[in-house]
Motif scaffolding. Structure first.
Motif, mmCIF file in Angstrom:
data_model
loop_
_atom_site.group_PDB
_atom_site.id
_atom_site.type_symbol
_atom_site.label_atom_id
_atom_site.label_comp_id
_atom_site.label_asym_id
_atom_site.label_seq_id
_atom_site.Cartn_x
_atom_site.Cartn_y
_atom_site.Cartn_z
ATOM 1 N N GLN A 80 0.824 -1.214 0.000
ATOM 2 C CA GLN A 80 0.000 0.000 0.000
ATOM 3 C C GLN A 80 0.856 1.261 0.000
ATOM 4 O O GLN A 80 0.619 2.206 -0.737
ATOM 5 C CB GLN A 80 -0.855 0.061 1.269
ATOM 6 N N ALA A 81 1.868 1.229 0.886
ATOM 7 C CA ALA A 81 2.577 2.479 1.173
ATOM 8 C C ALA A 81 3.780 2.701 0.248
ATOM 9 O O ALA A 81 4.325 3.800 0.190
ATOM 10 C CB ALA A 81 3.084 2.474 2.618
ATOM 11 N N GLY A 82 4.118 1.653 -0.518
ATOM 12 C CA GLY A 82 5.374 1.767 -1.272
ATOM 13 C C GLY A 82 6.508 1.500 -0.303
ATOM 14 O O GLY A 82 7.142 0.463 -0.343
ATOM 15 N N ARG A 83 6.729 2.422 0.602
ATOM 16 C CA ARG A 83 7.710 2.234 1.665
ATOM 17 C C ARG A 83 7.121 2.775 2.957
ATOM 18 O O ARG A 83 6.488 3.824 2.959
ATOM 19 C CB ARG A 83 8.998 3.009 1.328
ATOM 20 N N SER A 117 9.594 -2.797 -3.898
ATOM 21 C CA SER A 117 9.639 -2.929 -5.357
ATOM 22 C C SER A 117 10.850 -2.181 -5.912
ATOM 23 O O SER A 117 11.211 -1.100 -5.445
ATOM 24 C CB SER A 117 8.359 -2.391 -5.975
ATOM 25 N N HIS A 121 15.126 6.444 -10.167
ATOM 26 C CA HIS A 121 14.714 7.860 -10.181
ATOM 27 C C HIS A 121 15.924 8.758 -10.342
ATOM 28 O O HIS A 121 17.076 8.316 -10.196
ATOM 29 C CB HIS A 121 13.894 8.231 -8.941
ATOM 30 N N THR A 122 15.655 9.997 -10.652
ATOM 31 C CA THR A 122 16.733 10.966 -10.838
ATOM 32 C C THR A 122 17.320 11.405 -9.501
ATOM 33 O O THR A 122 18.479 11.785 -9.430
ATOM 34 C CB THR A 122 16.204 12.196 -11.603
ATOM 35 N N ASN A 156 21.373 8.358 -8.357
ATOM 36 C CA ASN A 156 20.687 8.883 -9.550
ATOM 37 C C ASN A 156 20.890 7.937 -10.736
ATOM 38 O O ASN A 156 22.026 7.676 -11.142
ATOM 39 C CB ASN A 156 21.338 10.251 -9.827
ATOM 40 N N ASN A 188 13.234 15.698 -11.721
ATOM 41 C CA ASN A 188 12.976 14.370 -11.181
ATOM 42 C C ASN A 188 12.199 13.494 -12.161
ATOM 43 O O ASN A 188 11.435 13.989 -12.993
ATOM 44 C CB ASN A 188 12.204 14.470 -9.867
ATOM 45 N N SER A 189 12.416 12.213 -12.080
ATOM 46 C CA SER A 189 11.636 11.258 -12.861
ATOM 47 C C SER A 189 11.663 9.941 -12.113
ATOM 48 O O SER A 189 12.475 9.746 -11.203
ATOM 49 C CB SER A 189 12.233 11.086 -14.255
ATOM 50 N N TYR A 190 10.778 9.042 -12.473
ATOM 51 C CA TYR A 190 10.569 7.837 -11.680
ATOM 52 C C TYR A 190 10.060 6.736 -12.571
ATOM 53 O O TYR A 190 9.262 6.970 -13.481
ATOM 54 C CB TYR A 190 9.519 8.147 -10.600
ATOM 55 N N VAL A 192 9.036 2.324 -12.225
ATOM 56 C CA VAL A 192 9.006 1.091 -11.449
ATOM 57 C C VAL A 192 9.525 -0.024 -12.353
ATOM 58 O O VAL A 192 9.233 -0.056 -13.553
ATOM 59 C CB VAL A 192 7.572 0.795 -10.973
ATOM 60 N N LEU A 196 9.092 -5.648 -10.884
ATOM 61 C CA LEU A 196 9.034 -5.213 -9.472
ATOM 62 C C LEU A 196 10.258 -5.667 -8.671
ATOM 63 O O LEU A 196 10.364 -5.382 -7.486
ATOM 64 C CB LEU A 196 7.742 -5.704 -8.800
#
Ligand SMILES: [Fe+2]
Ligand SMILES: [Fe+2]
Ligand SMILES: [Fe+2]
Ligand SMILES: [Fe+2]
Ligand SMILES: [Fe+2]
Ligand SMILES: [Fe+2]
Ligand SMILES: [Fe+2]
Ligand SMILES: [Fe+2]
Lengths: 374, 374, 374, 374
Positions: A80-83, A117, A121-122, A156, A188-190, A192, A196
């Motif tokens: 749920q929280a990602g982390r 997961s 990211h940057t 990064n 920034n970029s992201y 997944v 996973l």
């Protein structure tokens, strides 16, 4: 938008000092309609005499935060929280979710057997282990096992994920990132990872095996990325290095025995935007005050003591975290006359240095010690 | 001066191929009188198809040299001789007193309590300890104590001196310098310290205390000289690094597990003209052959084995020294199936790299192994 | 091999001063048999107090050489000779075919319509045009047209060829190369283009169009080779730059108005091993003497004057060439009180700088002017 | 502070997606009281999938601004206002007084004979002349005279002042600074010269005389500051460079013929935080769209045309200014089929590059052209 046009006037030669007349007020409003403004209404604000920080000095006590962090174990799942992270919120930087300056930090907790997961990211990140066994991090196929006071990079542009081994225990660590800076710089970029999770494609802890040697690098290496290939920095070797350093040097009057973590391929900072160091205050040591640009987040790795920041005293012990904002006067003291005290720190020194923004000043009065105000 | 003007002719398009006629001979003599010459008489010689080395592969057995070195103890005093050194003389480089290429090397011996006069020169030097206790070196006020297989730098432009402590034993070490290169580049200079000795102005072994840490450098350092501030590289830490490296990497097919000694402030070579490395051949390991530019002097630090250099086999054991000239095919083999073997090496790689002269080639035939000719 | 073992003795503390006894002579002979020697017999020779150059100052008069160069037109074809070049032979460097130090130079002549075969080598080269019309050079597909006093690079590792256009005239130019250095470093290699010529794949003089702009480089360029992408440096722009420089600066007391040709992508030397400069002596100008390491070959591009080198006067006029060896005292004077004089120079400064060998000293006596001895 | 804890939820694996329950809300409030927060309530906001810019594309028409700028001549004196500047205010960046990203810009006007007070600051600045005669700038004792389309640097840490000669005319120019960045980095500082003016200690325009040469720098220079010693970049030489560039190169499909202003001593950006370029769109040229990080402020130096930014068309002519925010799609077109059009640009590329934040992407659809939305 500021409409009190007189609020920044200064009666000093070379500075803006224009009294707002009705005619000028009309002019200012006309300018505003054209996506413009009169510099003299804001010049003194945007050209301050000295660096101004929006952050305030804060100390976060680990004993206060620990329970809250553990509570999240029951409140949310990693899915749920990602982390499961409790972030540190500087009262002056709530808008950008920063602990100090443009640096983010938080305390994360993970149960044995959990694995976050994989993603990329940057923003650049590091992870400083506080407690628990079995924590590990995977970066671009390299798996690093982690114990208390170790820290690991997830730079990064690298695929990375954190986890705790099945046979481990609940683990808590401090995350440190330049997320606010990366967002402020609008870069920034992201993503997944499509699975996973990523495969471990190198022997476990191979980066330490290859790169953690004093004055030695692998022959013929072609490492030229913006971050250190060492990736993991272990507490044991770091503490030993401080001990040896202390035997042959008086260190710095402002910082005691202090060493910077570096990229062994270049001797430079560990990542492009974040620097890190570990310093030791010897038994009874009390440093002199100085101030400088840059934002610094300290974590007490060992012992106890206090720091005086802009005249206010902050007492810290193991795993307490505190910040020193840009241009704040600061000095440190070890509480013990028999044990040393160690402070881990991460900061934006690479940014200050590369952009020409580094500036430093010693506190000259009072033998280099600030009067304590609060 | 070459007067056989036909000796370099080649019958290849694009190469010089001029038959000397009486008219041309007269022309050549006229040119010689004007401090000039006809390029086509020498072009093919000075523009070879491939790198040509004047050095020949040589192996110097320690057991043969040791007695000769010790004999010098009785033959000359340090005061008379400056230093009691037996230099290694490559048959192809006797004119420039080089062991290989433009690198000088020699074996020096010093009795307990002896101290050589302090001096400074443009040449860069290193000292690799072979045997004995109590050896130490002083560089610009830093005193480094030395044990077997340690090596120490005395770089270009530093005041330095070697000595053995009163309570030590006779010590033998290998010196390595770029004296021939410095002379060839017409840049050497020399001065003797006015007191014949310098003061030790730092704690003993302070350079190791401050700089010999994995991935750590002293905070705020301003080191920007052309050589490593670490100065001393200890065998114990080096051997341990090779062991750890071997656990997580297959190393190089040409060199086994190999690490380069570096300046921790930059990640670059230890000095401006001399590089150094230590490599380990694992039990039973036999590398593939390659050739490259640069001159290399190896010293067996541990174990035994052989190297095949331009088709000739050289068997070596502890403290034997051998050279690989530029562009010579070479491969290495460990003689033992149970013990590892280690080769210390110093070389002119910084020169090859900075001047754009580095070039490398794998031996393609025969599974990468040379036929042994002699 | 030196067998007069006493010839380098010095009676100075810290230097070798061993008298050869019969016992020692026997020892020396025993060492020689083991490819070794006693350092103290050569130490003072190989560790000189100051830089020693094997080169002697020489001036080559163009009017003397020109006829000899032109004569080669009738004596050899380009096909036979490869290139019709008369090389400059320093009496102290005949063994390595150098004009000074490790630098080669020669005068080449080519008829209209001739084209030399395309080739590649590790040595770096430049070409300074003396006279004639229609000369051009092709480097990796870039064709550069050349006029008097222009110079062009054919760097290490590039395919290149020289030619004169059909509609041109006989052309003479000076070649400058580091062939002796490349050979000494045992790194030279050579190949002839399989078609003996290469295609011109860019617009003519495109390197000037793109890179010859003051304070401007092409956006987004990714140039990172060891040499300048500009390739050609034109006399007109260079002379104009000197004029403008002279209007706002007094220049150097040792060199007058002097500018270094650079790689616009880095601000560094034009090639990895060879630097080049153009200097102007204003009407009546006479510089002060200094000495420094490095080997320098000068070519008078304009005007006339003299240089005093190690106390000897050399008078030069247009297209005369002279050398200043390493560590030789030198000063320059313009012969005219109304016209300026210009000296083109190429040298091994990049080598001196990168290897830590640069050293400089002003001539302190006599107002900075040498007494003239010869 | 955000209290709508659900507003950033995403239903994607690996992203935060926690529904706020009363229990969680209580937990969040408890955290807020401890200067902390739950990362999953903000994670998706602070870790965006792609770079997000706060700036909006804006075009400022010179004909609209010019009158307003001139009006300030009568409304305020330089003594009162410090400088008579109308700043450009991006609707998305009013809080930091930026024109785009972290870059400030404004139009300044000065009468003949006026001279602003000399000062120094940490922010870096440039000045691009629009109209008028007699403008000049003094930087650390160097006086630079300025004409239309010239630009001049007043870098971080230099004493500087702008003025117009007595015999000049009213002058208007565009200022460009990193003031917002310097403030954001909490590093700005400011001082007024004690005499309110500095002495001119070098010949006028000496920096151009010494440094504005193609492929040439002053010999023996020791320039190692963070900015270009050239200081002034003249329009005439720049336009000529573009012309020559266009003759031999097709340029970039995204930018036409584009050149970056550089520090001739290094080939790098003109200042530590600000880059600048001039690009030319040839008659009829229309570029393809791309997007990248970094903030860019364009000034039409010549001709007319339009740019499409994130699907919106902005038509520009001489001295119009427009911005391209980070990660905005953009393409440019020349309005004329017979005349070229030139765009001056300054930007934060040095920051993007040094911090590892540079990222670029071509617009793949529609032949590289954006559909125009507005
Ligand atoms: Fe992450
Ligand atoms: Fe500090
Ligand atoms: Fe020495
Ligand atoms: Fe090798
Ligand atoms: Fe050639
Ligand atoms: Fe000189
Ligand atoms: Fe300013
Ligand atoms: Fe763009």
């Amino acid at each position: 938008m500021d409409t009190d046009y007189d609020s920044h006037r200064e009666n000093v030669a070379g500075r803006a000092n224009v009294e707002t007349t009705p005619e000028l007020r009309a002019y200012y409003e006309e300018l505003a309609g054209a996506e413009a403004g009169a510099l003299w209404t804001v010049a003194n604000k945007i050209e301050p005499w000295e660096p101004v920080s929006a952050s305030v000095p804060v100390l976060w006590r680990y004993e206060a935060l620990r329970d809250k962090v553990l509570k999240s174990l029951d409140l949310v799942t990693p899915e749920q929280a990602g982390r499961r992270v409790i972030y540190l919120s500087n009262p002056g930087r709530r808008d950008v979710v920063a602990a100090v300056g443009w640096l983010y930090s938080g305390l994360q907790v993970m149960r044995a057997g959990e694995r976050a997961s994989a993603h990329i990211h940057t923003a650049s990140a590091l992870r400083f282990i506080i407690e628990g066994e079995g924590a590990y991090t995977v970066v671009d196929g390299h798996k690093m096992t982690l114990g208390p006071n170790d820290f690991v990079l997830t730079p990064n542009g690298t695929w990375h994920e954190h986890a705790v081994a099945e046979e481990g225990t609940d683990c808590i660590w401090q995350d440190g990132l330049d997320i606010p800076l990366t967002n402020a710089m609008e870069a920034n970029s992201y993503a997944v990872h499509e699975d996973l999770a990523q495969a471990v494609t190198y022997p476990v802890d191979d980066s330490s095996g290859v790169w953690a040697a004093p004055g030695l690098v692998p022959s013929g290496h072609t490492w030229n990325k913006g971050y250190s290939p060492l990736l993991k920095y272990e507490w044991e070797a770091t503490y030993e290095a401080l001990q040896r350093h202390a035997k042959v040097s008086d260190g710095s009057e402002f910082d005691g025995i202090m060493m910077t973590f570096v990229n062994p391929a270049t001797g430079g900072h560990v990542m492009q935007t974040i620097g890190a160091s570990m310093q030791m205050l010897r038994p009874g040591e009390r440093t002199r005050a100085h101030r400088h640009t840059g934002s610094f987040l300290y974590h007490c790795a060992k012992g106890s003591g206090h720091s005086i920041i802009n005249g206010k005293r902050f007492d810290w012990k193991e795993h307490d975290i505190f910040c020193v904002p840009s241009w704040a006067w600061h000095e440190h003291a070890n509480a013990s006359d028999t044990e040393d005290a160690c402070l881990f720190c991460f900061n934006d020194l690479p940014v200050m240095e590369k952009l020409g923004y580094w500036r430093e000043e010693a506190f000259g009065d009072n033998g280099g010690r600030q009067p304590v105000l609060g």
